[in-house]
Design a protein around this motif. Structure first.
Motif, mmCIF file in Angstrom:
data_model
loop_
_atom_site.group_PDB
_atom_site.id
_atom_site.type_symbol
_atom_site.label_atom_id
_atom_site.label_comp_id
_atom_site.label_asym_id
_atom_site.label_seq_id
_atom_site.Cartn_x
_atom_site.Cartn_y
_atom_site.Cartn_z
ATOM 1 N N ALA A 280 0.817 -1.216 0.000
ATOM 2 C CA ALA A 280 0.000 0.000 0.000
ATOM 3 C C ALA A 280 0.851 1.267 0.000
ATOM 4 O O ALA A 280 0.309 2.380 -0.068
ATOM 5 C CB ALA A 280 -0.939 0.019 1.212
ATOM 6 N N ALA A 281 2.174 1.104 0.043
ATOM 7 C CA ALA A 281 3.077 2.253 0.119
ATOM 8 C C ALA A 281 2.925 3.240 -1.041
ATOM 9 O O ALA A 281 2.972 4.457 -0.820
ATOM 10 C CB ALA A 281 4.519 1.772 0.226
ATOM 11 N N PRO A 282 2.746 2.781 -2.306
ATOM 12 C CA PRO A 282 2.606 3.763 -3.391
ATOM 13 C C PRO A 282 1.456 4.744 -3.176
ATOM 14 O O PRO A 282 1.621 5.956 -3.396
ATOM 15 C CB PRO A 282 2.371 2.882 -4.629
ATOM 16 N N ALA A 283 0.307 4.248 -2.737
ATOM 17 C CA ALA A 283 -0.832 5.144 -2.505
ATOM 18 C C ALA A 283 -0.535 6.126 -1.392
ATOM 19 O O ALA A 283 -0.860 7.320 -1.478
ATOM 20 C CB ALA A 283 -2.079 4.325 -2.179
ATOM 21 N N VAL A 284 0.097 5.651 -0.321
ATOM 22 C CA VAL A 284 0.414 6.522 0.814
ATOM 23 C C VAL A 284 1.469 7.560 0.427
ATOM 24 O O VAL A 284 1.349 8.743 0.759
ATOM 25 C CB VAL A 284 0.899 5.674 2.004
ATOM 26 N N LEU A 285 2.507 7.120 -0.279
ATOM 27 C CA LEU A 285 3.573 8.046 -0.669
ATOM 28 C C LEU A 285 3.055 9.147 -1.589
ATOM 29 O O LEU A 285 3.485 10.304 -1.499
ATOM 30 C CB LEU A 285 4.707 7.278 -1.347
ATOM 31 N N LEU A 286 2.137 8.797 -2.472
ATOM 32 C CA LEU A 286 1.599 9.814 -3.373
ATOM 33 C C LEU A 286 0.734 10.822 -2.620
ATOM 34 O O LEU A 286 0.625 11.978 -3.035
ATOM 35 C CB LEU A 286 0.817 9.145 -4.502
ATOM 36 N N GLN A 287 0.117 10.384 -1.534
ATOM 37 C CA GLN A 287 -0.607 11.335 -0.692
ATOM 38 C C GLN A 287 0.348 12.362 -0.090
ATOM 39 O O GLN A 287 -0.042 13.494 0.209
ATOM 40 C CB GLN A 287 -1.331 10.585 0.437
ATOM 41 N N LEU A 288 1.600 11.967 0.095
ATOM 42 C CA LEU A 288 2.604 12.873 0.652
ATOM 43 C C LEU A 288 3.299 13.695 -0.419
ATOM 44 O O LEU A 288 3.697 14.843 -0.168
ATOM 45 C CB LEU A 288 3.650 12.064 1.437
ATOM 46 N N LEU A 289 3.456 13.125 -1.622
ATOM 47 C CA LEU A 289 4.206 13.807 -2.674
ATOM 48 C C LEU A 289 3.397 14.881 -3.392
ATOM 49 O O LEU A 289 3.923 15.942 -3.722
ATOM 50 C CB LEU A 289 4.708 12.790 -3.704
ATOM 51 N N THR A 290 2.127 14.615 -3.649
ATOM 52 C CA THR A 290 1.347 15.556 -4.458
ATOM 53 C C THR A 290 1.195 16.935 -3.829
ATOM 54 O O THR A 290 1.124 17.934 -4.566
ATOM 55 C CB THR A 290 -0.033 14.981 -4.814
ATOM 56 N N VAL B 207 7.567 6.360 -7.968
ATOM 57 C CA VAL B 207 6.759 5.550 -7.054
ATOM 58 C C VAL B 207 5.787 4.669 -7.828
ATOM 59 O O VAL B 207 5.630 3.476 -7.546
ATOM 60 C CB VAL B 207 6.011 6.453 -6.053
ATOM 61 N N ILE B 208 5.106 5.263 -8.816
ATOM 62 C CA ILE B 208 4.163 4.490 -9.636
ATOM 63 C C ILE B 208 4.889 3.394 -10.400
ATOM 64 O O ILE B 208 4.419 2.243 -10.478
ATOM 65 C CB ILE B 208 3.413 5.423 -10.599
ATOM 66 N N ALA B 209 6.063 3.710 -10.974
ATOM 67 C CA ALA B 209 6.833 2.720 -11.724
ATOM 68 C C ALA B 209 7.283 1.570 -10.831
ATOM 69 O O ALA B 209 7.238 0.397 -11.236
ATOM 70 C CB ALA B 209 8.037 3.382 -12.389
ATOM 71 N N LEU B 210 7.712 1.879 -9.622
ATOM 72 C CA LEU B 210 8.136 0.826 -8.698
ATOM 73 C C LEU B 210 6.950 -0.052 -8.292
ATOM 74 O O LEU B 210 7.085 -1.275 -8.170
ATOM 75 C CB LEU B 210 8.772 1.454 -7.457
#
Length: 261
Positions: free
Chosen positions: A199-209, A239-242
């Motif tokens: 679930a890390a990609p979804a969480v990280l994007l919440q922080l990056l955007t 993040v999305i690519a990973l």
């Protein structure tokens, strides 16, 4: 899974639909049905979201004063609803896909393309909805602003908002696929223990955007910062690519569970 059809005499081989070209790639055959289902669900999601926002504005205006955007909160649903659908897709469709004679590779490609297309569609509708809400707020003299405790995500105008939403929504769907294949491959216990990674990609994007700058849908938007955007956009893409690479790695050789009826 009625979209996957087989012939009675040739079990396991996909039945070619009338008008389908011979030699059409497997992933494109799967994509047509899976994407259609996603867009159907998206249409219902946005119909309900617009109806709820409309009712909320009417009620708030009658009993009090409209002071913040209501449509902004639809972005949470547009993030986590497709995330949940992607989990179901990864866990429920893979066995049927392979049982109908198609490969894991074609499933991977169809699932990832669906995530990108569906995420961009959600982002486009969200952006148009924000523009429409801004026009309505201007007509009634309501302040089109973010709540005091809400994070302003994007700078100004249609383009930055669309980009921010697209990165967020696509990443959430890719993360959902990763969560789903984690449960499919490793079962309930390990699938749950792996959630901090899947679930890390979804969480990280919440922080990056939020690093893309202030939210230009609102009149109190902060200035856009090229320096932070230069980090946020490539970071989000990585993040999305990973996440996509992780989904590919876990799916390409996963043991297929028996399809039960």
């Amino acid at each position: 899974m009625s979209g996957y059809l087989t012939t009675g005499g040739l079990p396991g081989r996909p039945r070619r639909r009338p008008g389908t070209a011979v030699g059409r790639p497997q992933w494109r055959r799967a994509l047509g049905w899976v994407l259609a289902v996603q867009l159907y669900l998206a249409a219902w999601f946005w119909l309900i979201a617009v109806a709820v926002v409309t009712v909320a504005l009417i009620v708030i205006d009658r009993i009090g004063t409209v002071t913040v955007s209501i449509m902004q909160f639809a972005s949470e649903g547009a993030t986590w609803f497709p995330f949940a659908i992607a989990i179901i897709s990864a866990t429920a469709q893979l066995s049927v896909h392979v049982a109908n004679g198609m490969t894991r590779r074609s499933f991977i490609r169809a699932a990832l393309v669906t995530s990108v297309v569906s995420g961009v569609v959600y982002a486009l509708v969200m952006s148009l909805a924000m523009l429409a809400e801004g026009a309505v707020f201007a007509r009634f003299g309501w302040p089109h602003v973010a709540g005091a405790d809400d994070v302003a995500l994007w700078q100004s105008g249609f383009g930055p908002g669309l980009l921010g939403y697209a990165l967020l929504f696509v990443g959430a769907q890719v993360s959902g696929l990763l969560v789903g294949i984690g449960y499919y491959r490793y079962g309930g216990w390990w699938g749950t223990l792996l959630l901090p990674l899947t679930a890390a990609p979804a969480v990280l994007l919440q922080l990056l955007t939020p690093l893309l700058g202030g939210d230009g849908w609102f009149v109190d938007a902060a200035p856009f910062s090229l320096s932070t955007a230069a980090l946020a956009v490539p970071g989000a893409v990585v993040v999305i690519a990973l996440g996509a690479a992780g989904f590919h790695r876990l799916t390409r050789d996963v043991a297929i569970r028996r399809v039960t009826t």
